[in-house]
Design a protein around this motif. Structure first.
Motif, PDB file in Angstrom:
ATOM      1  N   GLY A 149     -88.504  25.196 -64.387  1.00 29.47           N
ATOM      2  CA  GLY A 149     -87.127  24.743 -64.213  1.00 29.47           C
ATOM      3  C   GLY A 149     -86.620  24.031 -65.458  1.00 29.47           C
ATOM      4  N   ILE A 150     -85.287  23.927 -65.563  1.00 34.77           N
ATOM      5  CA  ILE A 150     -84.652  23.228 -66.698  1.00 34.77           C
ATOM      6  C   ILE A 150     -83.664  22.213 -66.114  1.00 34.77           C
ATOM      7  N   PRO A 151     -84.162  21.048 -65.695  1.00 33.65           N
ATOM      8  CA  PRO A 151     -83.237  20.072 -65.101  1.00 33.65           C
ATOM      9  C   PRO A 151     -82.234  19.518 -66.093  1.00 33.65           C
ATOM     10  N   SER A 152     -82.638  19.371 -67.344  1.00 35.90           N
ATOM     11  CA  SER A 152     -81.673  18.845 -68.332  1.00 35.90           C
ATOM     12  C   SER A 152     -82.073  19.304 -69.718  1.00 35.90           C
ATOM     13  N   LEU A 153     -81.078  19.771 -70.463  1.00 36.74           N
ATOM     14  CA  LEU A 153     -81.293  20.196 -71.841  1.00 36.74           C
ATOM     15  C   LEU A 153     -79.954  20.071 -72.583  1.00 36.74           C
ATOM     16  N   PHE A 154     -79.714  18.848 -73.067  1.00 36.02           N
ATOM     17  CA  PHE A 154     -78.470  18.570 -73.771  1.00 36.02           C
ATOM     18  C   PHE A 154     -77.230  18.885 -72.931  1.00 36.02           C
ATOM     19  N   GLY A 155     -77.419  18.820 -71.595  1.00 31.85           N
ATOM     20  CA  GLY A 155     -76.282  19.071 -70.713  1.00 31.85           C
ATOM     21  C   GLY A 155     -75.958  20.522 -70.502  1.00 31.85           C
ATOM     22  N   ILE A 156     -76.740  21.382 -71.124  1.00 28.02           N
ATOM     23  CA  ILE A 156     -76.462  22.820 -70.986  1.00 28.02           C
ATOM     24  C   ILE A 156     -76.674  23.303 -69.553  1.00 28.02           C
ATOM     25  N   PRO A 157     -77.806  22.915 -68.863  1.00 28.18           N
ATOM     26  CA  PRO A 157     -77.967  23.395 -67.480  1.00 28.18           C
ATOM     27  C   PRO A 157     -76.800  22.983 -66.586  1.00 28.18           C
ATOM     28  N   GLN A 158     -76.259  21.768 -66.785  1.00 31.49           N
ATOM     29  CA  GLN A 158     -75.159  21.336 -65.945  1.00 31.49           C
ATOM     30  C   GLN A 158     -73.921  22.199 -66.191  1.00 31.49           C
ATOM     31  N   ARG A 159     -73.685  22.555 -67.444  1.00 30.22           N
ATOM     32  CA  ARG A 159     -72.562  23.420 -67.754  1.00 30.22           C
ATOM     33  C   ARG A 159     -72.734  24.798 -67.107  1.00 30.22           C
ATOM     34  N   ILE A 160     -73.998  25.264 -67.127  1.00 29.79           N
ATOM     35  CA  ILE A 160     -74.269  26.587 -66.537  1.00 29.79           C
ATOM     36  C   ILE A 160     -74.129  26.537 -65.032  1.00 29.79           C
ATOM     37  N   ASP A 161     -74.579  25.410 -64.415  1.00 28.47           N
ATOM     38  CA  ASP A 161     -74.495  25.288 -62.956  1.00 28.47           C
ATOM     39  C   ASP A 161     -73.061  25.417 -62.461  1.00 28.47           C
TER      40      ASP A 161
END
Length: 239
Positions: free
Chosen positions: A106-118
């Motif tokens: 999983g990728i819970p956080s990576l410079f905010g990229i996962p949140q943008r993708i979510d």
């Protein structure tokens, strides 16, 4: 093709109709290798001049004397084959194998990229548990073999050939007819002269390349065997 099959069926059927109500015939004994070996023995042995009178001596060691060795040793001689088979085999195998595996990423956080993708993924989808795999396999096998054979027979065999190294090739057959059934016993193989006992006998376990056949032919055997059409169908049909 149909006419050929019908003709073949009639030919096979007619060839067996002659056996109806008749006892099975014995195999001729005057045309086999055994009679040929006895009718045409090997070359006579050459006696030395000073031993020419051994044949007439009472205490000589020749085969024709009273105490001579009567064991089979040349082409045309007869010996007794003793068949006493009592085999028993039992084999059992068991195997079992299992394997399991599990992986997750999983990728819970990576410079905010996962949140943008979510934000762009369908509802309920997230990059927090991007990949998760699991596997499991198992196998088990059991096998067993059980066999029991017992056969006790005695048959006279003839030396049909003497090889260059002194080994004797033997062949024997025996047929016994009871009512409408013939019991057949055939034995062939190679034996060493030194393995033949003083009683002119040899056991089956001392016969090299031994071929022993015990069976019969007649009405009972015909009933036990499937018809030739059924045998062809068993071979040709794929199911």
């Amino acid at each position: 093709m149909r006419i050929f099959l019908i003709s073949l069926a009639l030919l096979v059927g007619c060839s067996r109709l002659g056996d109806v109500g008749q006892t099975p015939e014995f195999t001729p004994v005057d045309t086999g290798n055994e009679v040929s070996a006895m009718a045409n023995p090997g070359l006579p042995e050459t006696l030395e001049p000073d031993r020419a009178f051994d044949r007439a001596s009472l205490w000589s060691g020749g085969r024709h004397s009273l105490l001579g060795d009567r064991r089979a040793e040349t082409r045309g001689d007869i010996l007794t084959v003793v068949i006493e088979i009592d085999d028993k085999a039992e084999i059992s195998n068991s195997s079992q194998r299992s394997r399991s595996g599990s992986e997750s990423m999983g990728i819970p956080s990576l410079f905010g990229i996962p949140q943008r993708i979510d934000e762009r993924l369908p509802e309920g989808a997230t990059m927090a548990d991007a990949v998760s795999t699991s596997s499991a396999s198992s196998s088990a096998g059991d096998g067993s073999v059980r066999r029991n054979e017992k056969l006790t027979l005695r048959v006279a065999a003839t030396v049909v050939n003497e090889l260059q190294n002194g080994v004797l090739q033997i062949q024997g057959s025996q047929e016994v007819r009871v009512n409408f059934e013939i019991r057949e016993l055939i034995v062939t193989g190679f034996v060493r002269p030194q393995d033949i006992s003083r009683q002119n006998e040899i056991t089956y376990d001392k016969i090299a390349a031994a071929r022993i056949s015990y069976g019969g032919r007649g009405q009972i055997t015909d009933v036990q065997q499937p018809r030739w059409g059924q045998q062809i169908a068993d071979i040709v049909l794929p199911f």
